[in-house]
Design an enzyme around this catalytic site. Structure first.
Site, PDB file in Angstrom:
ATOM      1  N   CYS A 122     -13.384 -22.049  26.021  1.00 46.16           N
ATOM      2  CA  CYS A 122     -13.477 -22.387  24.594  1.00 46.16           C
ATOM      3  C   CYS A 122     -14.915 -22.640  24.180  1.00 46.16           C
ATOM      4  O   CYS A 122     -15.658 -23.312  24.898  1.00 46.16           O
ATOM      5  CB  CYS A 122     -12.730 -23.685  24.309  1.00 46.16           C
ATOM      6  N   ARG A 136      -4.803 -17.010  15.104  1.00 45.83           N
ATOM      7  CA  ARG A 136      -4.934 -18.234  15.905  1.00 45.83           C
ATOM      8  C   ARG A 136      -6.223 -18.967  15.513  1.00 45.83           C
ATOM      9  O   ARG A 136      -6.313 -20.179  15.596  1.00 45.83           O
ATOM     10  CB  ARG A 136      -4.952 -17.888  17.399  1.00 45.83           C
TER      11      ARG A 136
HETATM   12  P1  XMP Z   1      -8.184 -23.885  30.365  1.00 49.90           P
HETATM   13  O1  XMP Z   1      -9.231 -24.933  30.447  1.00 49.90           O
HETATM   14  O2  XMP Z   1      -6.943 -24.245  31.120  1.00 49.90           O
HETATM   15  O3  XMP Z   1      -7.788 -23.793  28.818  1.00 49.90           O
HETATM   16  O4  XMP Z   1      -8.722 -22.555  30.790  1.00 49.90           O
HETATM   17  C1  XMP Z   1      -6.739 -22.988  28.344  1.00 49.90           C
HETATM   18  C2  XMP Z   1      -6.474 -23.299  26.898  1.00 49.90           C
HETATM   19  O5  XMP Z   1      -7.629 -23.007  26.098  1.00 49.90           O
HETATM   20  C3  XMP Z   1      -7.223 -22.680  24.765  1.00 49.90           C
HETATM   21  N1  XMP Z   1      -7.898 -21.447  24.409  1.00 49.90           N
HETATM   22  C4  XMP Z   1      -9.000 -21.382  23.649  1.00 49.90           C
HETATM   23  N2  XMP Z   1      -9.673 -22.338  22.979  1.00 49.90           N
HETATM   24  N3  XMP Z   1     -11.205 -20.715  22.250  1.00 49.90           N
HETATM   25  C5  XMP Z   1     -10.777 -21.997  22.269  1.00 49.90           C
HETATM   26  O6  XMP Z   1     -11.408 -22.845  21.630  1.00 49.90           O
HETATM   27  C6  XMP Z   1     -10.589 -19.700  22.892  1.00 49.90           C
HETATM   28  O7  XMP Z   1     -11.013 -18.537  22.843  1.00 49.90           O
HETATM   29  C7  XMP Z   1      -9.413 -20.052  23.611  1.00 49.90           C
HETATM   30  N4  XMP Z   1      -8.511 -19.308  24.316  1.00 49.90           N
HETATM   31  C8  XMP Z   1      -7.606 -20.207  24.786  1.00 49.90           C
HETATM   32  C9  XMP Z   1      -5.725 -22.562  24.772  1.00 49.90           C
HETATM   33  O8  XMP Z   1      -5.202 -23.722  24.186  1.00 49.90           O
HETATM   34  C10 XMP Z   1      -5.396 -22.439  26.259  1.00 49.90           C
HETATM   35  O9  XMP Z   1      -4.102 -22.864  26.566  1.00 49.90           O
END
Ligand code: XMP
Length: 499
Positions: A312, A413
């Site tokens: 993120c 999203r």
């Molecule tokens: P982890 O830390 O487990 O996080 O890899 C997975 C979660 O991150 C969110 N997610 C995003 N958040 N930009 C964001 O700000 C992104 O591009 C993105 N893609 C996923 C999502 O909630 C996921 O479950």
């Protein structure tokens, strides 16, 4: 100097806290990690795979459900393709076949053989015209009749006639398993009070049940599955198509859930007679108010996390977010009194953080990077300098939101559904790769094993007990350094620790 109220709140995340050890008189077998996913569904393993296109498609969702968790199918694909993924999961492990292929007593063995080839099955309940069970016939029964006589021999001449071992239509998985075992049968036909056939259970399911004792099942013995939806354009059609395909949980999935259109979507899903029977999760939020909005809308669980994820960039691109332990705690203040479970989504890197999330107020955790790189994720292996990797990217990355490669279905999203030119996209995530990790089962074993140990150290037999007994100590950066291996060069990688 007094700190103005505007700056007064301190936010904490996983590295800022440790759990205090507590008195424990538990044996390892006493520990039960069952937790609530939603108002109506529980999981034996409180793990959810993230709705991301490099993490969860059908293969991952099947593997997660078999381990006792659940997968949420991503939505960066067409409605038809996502519904097909739901169908693949629901067909994988059919506990009770509710509409088994049957045969009549007057059919010939030749007809039976043809039917067996067509459906690739080896045994049939034999029923009369009223669908009353009158016998069972299997491949074994055919062996004693020469093939030359199959055209003239009828099913009722060789079938095993009633009385047979049968079960009632509403038999539990446990009772069915014990009946099959006790009578050494391969199939158990289910009948109603009038003797009409209502279903069939096969020993194959029994074997799978033994292999995956913690698997997450629906009421019909099929694996549980979730799927992500949005709020924009054809979102309602997506939701109803997924419901028709048999989805158990819909996840209203955005980076910022405290938004009227998404809250209205959840409200509509929970009130419309065609959809309200399905469990609906709202997200993502990071404050008490945000969680309250979903509780008031009737959500069956609330998902928490604005910007903690490994891929993120929301917090740096927008300057908005809440450190995850504080966010989960704040959301739980709205959810707990209403009996609505909380999901801690994103930012977890080690098994110890599952317990921290739970003590902060979560019931389950959603994982992206910890599961990325496993065998069951979509995508091919990448070989780099003799090491194996798999791609992992944010759903707000350029790759996921642009038309590069294939059409993007999930720009809403990040509230950019109407941005038509790739040049105008403002990404909130990055694209990367993670080391190949082997099967999900081995990764899940380490995660659940770590949680078991957390519960033992805290002295909590169940997840609610862990939530209640767990106490945090806030730590300094010196303590964090002490927590990790230090002053030693690692010579072998542990299966649950990467530096
Ligand atoms: P982890 O830390 O487990 O996080 O890899 C997975 C979660 O991150 C969110 N997610 C995003 N958040 N930009 C964001 O700000 C992104 O591009 C993105 N893609 C996923 C999502 O909630 C996921 O479950």
């Amino acid at each position: 100097m007094e700190i103005p109220e505007k700056f007064a709140t301190l936010g904490l995340t996983y590295d800022d806290v440790l759990l205090l050890p507590g008195y424990s008189d538990l044996a390892p077998t006493d520990i039960d990690t069952t937790s609530r996913l939603t108002r109506e569904l529980s999981l034996k393993t409180p793990l959810i795979s993230a709705a991301m296109d490099t993490v969860t498609e059908a293969r991952m969702a099947i593997a997660m459900a078999r381990q006792g968790g659940i997968g949420v199918l991503h939505r960066n694909l067409s409605i038809g393709d996502q519904a097909y993924q739901v169908d693949l999961v629901k067909r994988t492990q059919t506990g009770i076949i509710s509409n088994p292929v049957t045969i009549g007593p007057d059919a010939t063995l030749e007809q039976l053989d043809r039917l067996a080839g067509e459906y690739r099955i080896s045994g049939f309940p034999v029923v009369d015209l009223d669908n009353r069970l009158i016998g069972m016939i299997t491949n074994r029964d055919l062996r004693f009749t020469p093939v030359a006589e199959w055209a003239t021999t009828k099913v009722d001449e060789v079938m095993t006639p009633m009385p047979l071992i049968t079960g009632p239509s509403d038999i539990s998985r446990e009772d069915a398993t014990s009946l099959l075992r006790r009578h050494k049968r391969e199939r158990l036909p289910l009948v109603d009070a009038d003797g009409r056939l209502t279903g069939l259970i096969t020993v194959k399911d029994f074997v799978k049940g033994e292999q995956f004792p913690d698997a997450s099942y629906d009421a019909q013995g099929r694996l549980l599955v979730g799927a992500a939806i949005g709020y924009f354009g054809d979102a309602w059609e997506r939701a109803t198509t997924l419901i028709d395909a048999g989805v158990d949980v819909l996840v209203a999935d955005t980076a910022h859930g405290n938004v009227r259109m998404l809250i209205d979507m959840v409200k509509r899903l929970k009130t419309d007679p065609a959809t309200r029977h399905v469990q609906v999760i709202g997200g993502n939020v990071a404050t008490r108010d945000g969680a309250q909005s979903f509780v008031d809308a009737g959500a069956d669980a609330v998902k928490v996390g604005v910007g903690p994820g490994s891929i993120c960039t929301t917090r740096v691109v927008t300057g908005v977010g809440v450190p995850q332990v504080s966010a989960v705690y704040e959301a739980s203040l709205a959810c707990k009194p209403a009996g609505v479970p909380v999901i801690a989504d994103g930012g977890l890197r080690y098994s110890g953080e599952i317990g921290k999330a739970i003590v902060a107020g979560a019931d389950t955790v959603m994982l992206g990077s910890m599961l990325a790189g496993t065998e069951e994720t979509p995508g091919d292996l990448i070989l780099l300098n003799g090491k194996q990797y798999k791609a992992y990217r944010g759903m707000g990355s350029m790759g996921a939101m642009s038309s590069r490669g294939k059409k993007s279905y999930s720009k809403d999203r990040y509230f950019q559904a109407e941005v038509t030119s790739d040049d105008m996209i403002v990404p909130e995530g990055i694209e990367g790769q993670v080391p190949y990790k082997g099967s999900l089962a081995t990764v899940a074993h380490q995660l659940v094993g770590g949680l078991h140990q957390t519960m033992f150290y805290v002295g909590a037999r169940t997840i609610p007990e862990l939530q209640e007994k767990g106490r945090f100590m806030r730590i300094t950066s010196a303590s964090l350094k002490e927590s990790h291996p230090h002053d030693v060069q690692m010579t072998a990688e542990a299966p649950n620790y990467r530096s």
